[in-house]
Write an enzyme that holds these catalytic residues in place. Sequence first.
Site, short mmCIF file in Angstrom:
data_model
loop_
_atom_site.label_atom_id
_atom_site.label_comp_id
_atom_site.label_asym_id
_atom_site.label_seq_id
_atom_site.Cartn_x
_atom_site.Cartn_y
_atom_site.Cartn_z
N ASP A 193 1.02 2.71 10.55
CA ASP A 193 2.34 3.03 9.98
C ASP A 193 2.44 4.49 9.53
O ASP A 193 3.44 4.89 8.93
CB ASP A 193 2.61 2.12 8.79
N TYR B 98 -1.73 -0.64 -4.29
CA TYR B 98 -2.55 0.54 -4.56
C TYR B 98 -2.37 1.05 -5.98
O TYR B 98 -1.23 1.27 -6.40
CB TYR B 98 -2.20 1.68 -3.59
N LYS C 89 -3.84 -6.38 0.14
CA LYS C 89 -4.66 -5.25 0.59
C LYS C 89 -4.78 -4.28 -0.59
O LYS C 89 -3.77 -3.91 -1.20
CB LYS C 89 -4.01 -4.56 1.77
#
Length: 265
Positions: free
Chosen positions: A24, A142, A173
Amino acid sequence: MVHGKDIRLHRILKNGKMLCIPLDHGISSGPIEGIKNINGLIEQTQDSGLTCFLINKGIIKALHFPPKIGIIAHMSAATSLGPDPNNKILMGSVREAIRLGADGVSLHINIGSKEEPNMLYKLGLVADECNEWNIPLIAMMYPRGENIKNPHERSVVAHAARIGAEAGADIVKTVYTGDIDSFKEVVKSCPVPIVIAGGPKTNSDAEILEMCSDAMKAGAIGVTFGRNVFQHKRPNEIIKALHSIIFEKDSNDQQSKKSRRKSKR
């Protein structure tokens, strides 16, 4: 009874594990080395042991062929040229991802950013849509922004991962903490499966393979490595090495030692 989400998860996982290349980066960083010819890269690597690709919706439309493996449609983005690269805005819908033939969708959320509330709001909305349409949601959680001093600190990573699970993600993730023991605590405190990000380009194959091996030992179900795969001189070889670590338990130590020897040559 098998539901739609089970079928789609089966397409992006293998035996409950994931080996994915996120591609991406074209929006955030432009046509950087490795993804300039994205069709060629996908065609070249799809038989090397990957379970899925993660790509933006426009790339799905621009594919020259239907890939043999799973597709995750990425639905949020920001650019390095804009006023706030950490503010990931929504660029698609679950319905659109389904129309395009995607097997899952993903969103990028930066915990600790000043725009965190807006990103979490969008995550909640997309999670509801995914539940409605029985499509897996991968949340990229994140620790990144003004309030984050150490993005690899165990409690910070665990908090970010837990937010993704609490918001409704099927797979989270996140970043690797740097050691097996601390990442075990992250995995234990997250009620949904975790995969790790590869981060910046590493200095050697041994480094990236060791991170993969350690994360698997800590309880991760796989990896989503971008630059360390698509900018590799031999992408197929590094994918095969990662596949051995993730899917062939008995070869973990042997593969790591072999890769370390190669990296020293």
